[in-house]
Write a protein that holds these residues in place. Sequence first.
Motif, short mmCIF file in Angstrom:
data_model
loop_
_atom_site.label_atom_id
_atom_site.label_comp_id
_atom_site.label_asym_id
_atom_site.label_seq_id
_atom_site.Cartn_x
_atom_site.Cartn_y
_atom_site.Cartn_z
N ILE A 48 0.82 -1.21 0.00
CA ILE A 48 0.00 0.00 0.00
C ILE A 48 0.85 1.26 0.00
N ALA A 49 1.84 1.30 0.90
CA ALA A 49 2.61 2.54 1.10
C ALA A 49 3.61 2.81 0.00
N ILE A 50 4.10 1.75 -0.66
CA ILE A 50 5.15 1.94 -1.66
C ILE A 50 4.66 1.54 -3.05
N THR A 51 4.26 0.27 -3.21
CA THR A 51 3.91 -0.21 -4.55
C THR A 51 2.72 0.55 -5.13
N TYR A 52 1.64 0.66 -4.36
CA TYR A 52 0.46 1.33 -4.89
C TYR A 52 0.66 2.83 -4.98
N ALA A 53 1.26 3.42 -3.96
CA ALA A 53 1.38 4.87 -3.90
C ALA A 53 2.35 5.44 -4.93
N ASN A 54 3.32 4.62 -5.37
CA ASN A 54 4.37 5.15 -6.23
C ASN A 54 4.45 4.46 -7.59
N SER A 55 3.32 4.00 -8.07
CA SER A 55 3.33 3.32 -9.36
C SER A 55 2.08 3.69 -10.15
N PRO A 56 2.05 3.36 -11.45
CA PRO A 56 0.86 3.63 -12.27
C PRO A 56 -0.39 2.91 -11.79
N LEU A 57 -0.23 1.94 -10.86
CA LEU A 57 -1.39 1.23 -10.34
C LEU A 57 -2.42 2.19 -9.77
N ARG A 58 -1.94 3.28 -9.21
CA ARG A 58 -2.84 4.23 -8.55
C ARG A 58 -3.84 4.83 -9.53
N GLN A 59 -3.39 5.01 -10.79
CA GLN A 59 -4.29 5.55 -11.80
C GLN A 59 -5.10 4.44 -12.50
N ALA A 60 -4.55 3.24 -12.52
CA ALA A 60 -5.17 2.16 -13.29
C ALA A 60 -6.21 1.37 -12.48
N ILE A 61 -6.00 1.25 -11.16
CA ILE A 61 -6.86 0.40 -10.35
C ILE A 61 -7.37 1.18 -9.14
N PRO A 62 -8.68 1.26 -8.95
CA PRO A 62 -9.21 1.88 -7.72
C PRO A 62 -8.70 1.13 -6.50
N PHE A 63 -8.40 1.84 -5.44
CA PHE A 63 -7.79 1.19 -4.29
C PHE A 63 -8.63 0.04 -3.73
N PRO A 64 -9.96 0.15 -3.62
CA PRO A 64 -10.72 -0.99 -3.09
C PRO A 64 -10.49 -2.29 -3.86
N LEU A 65 -10.34 -2.19 -5.18
CA LEU A 65 -10.05 -3.40 -5.97
C LEU A 65 -8.65 -3.92 -5.66
N TYR A 66 -7.71 -3.00 -5.51
CA TYR A 66 -6.33 -3.40 -5.18
C TYR A 66 -6.29 -4.08 -3.81
N ALA A 67 -7.00 -3.49 -2.84
CA ALA A 67 -7.03 -4.07 -1.50
C ALA A 67 -7.62 -5.48 -1.53
N SER A 68 -8.70 -5.66 -2.30
CA SER A 68 -9.31 -6.99 -2.40
C SER A 68 -8.36 -8.01 -3.01
N GLN A 69 -7.57 -7.55 -4.00
CA GLN A 69 -6.59 -8.45 -4.61
C GLN A 69 -5.51 -8.85 -3.60
N LEU A 70 -5.05 -7.88 -2.80
CA LEU A 70 -4.05 -8.19 -1.77
C LEU A 70 -4.59 -9.20 -0.78
N VAL A 71 -5.83 -9.03 -0.37
CA VAL A 71 -6.44 -9.96 0.59
C VAL A 71 -6.58 -11.35 -0.03
N SER A 72 -6.93 -11.40 -1.31
CA SER A 72 -7.04 -12.69 -2.00
C SER A 72 -5.69 -13.40 -2.04
N TRP A 73 -4.63 -12.65 -2.35
CA TRP A 73 -3.29 -13.25 -2.37
C TRP A 73 -2.90 -13.76 -0.98
N ALA A 74 -3.20 -12.96 0.04
CA ALA A 74 -2.87 -13.36 1.41
C ALA A 74 -3.63 -14.63 1.79
N SER A 75 -4.90 -14.72 1.41
CA SER A 75 -5.70 -15.91 1.72
C SER A 75 -5.14 -17.14 1.03
#
Length: 222
Positions: A48-75
Amino acid sequence: MQGVLSLSAQLKNFQEYIGRLKALVGEERANYIISNSLYLVSSGNNDIAITYANSPLRQAIPFPLYASQLVSWASDFLKQLYGAGARNVWVLSTLPLGCLPGGRTVAGGPLRLCADIVNGQAQLFNSELSSALTSLQATLSGSTIRFIDVYDALPNIIQNPFSSGFLNVANGCCGTGLVEIGVTCTLAVGSCPNPGAYVFWDAGHPTQRAYLLIVSSILHQS
């Protein structure tokens, strides 16, 4: 992006460790050790603090979708960890990322106590992670998977530093304490003479003394 081991690589290393342990103590003893050990898993902070905040992901993916993907990977990671024999797992929430010196610097300056937007992202991720772990616990027989909240302990220290004996909460001990982090904290940039008086060691990590208080709070809750 940060030169860290992928989740698949970490699982591969764990499997290799299990193989060496079985060769050393035998399969029965190794299975007992693996199933009765406590595993600590930390996920989301750098994502969240580095990858999402400092990459094109921030413009390409809304944060709620990114957070859900992180949780899916963790699961998925936890399911594979369970499949390898782990049964007792504590999964740590993120820190309040907007309260770290680096997060405050990006948001407008170290005098801000916390950056609300970044903290909101961390809280959303932590809420989804906690719910996912509850569901996972119900499906993995014999497991104890716990969500460990490390988010709330740090703001309490930040808001009342003097009661805990800290003198500096605005920046880290390393260098300027505003942007230096990890490997950039070298002899060349210098550090404060008394790290124990600082809540933060660098722009992204609490000091050892602050961590002792955080861990004490976690163990008290648990």
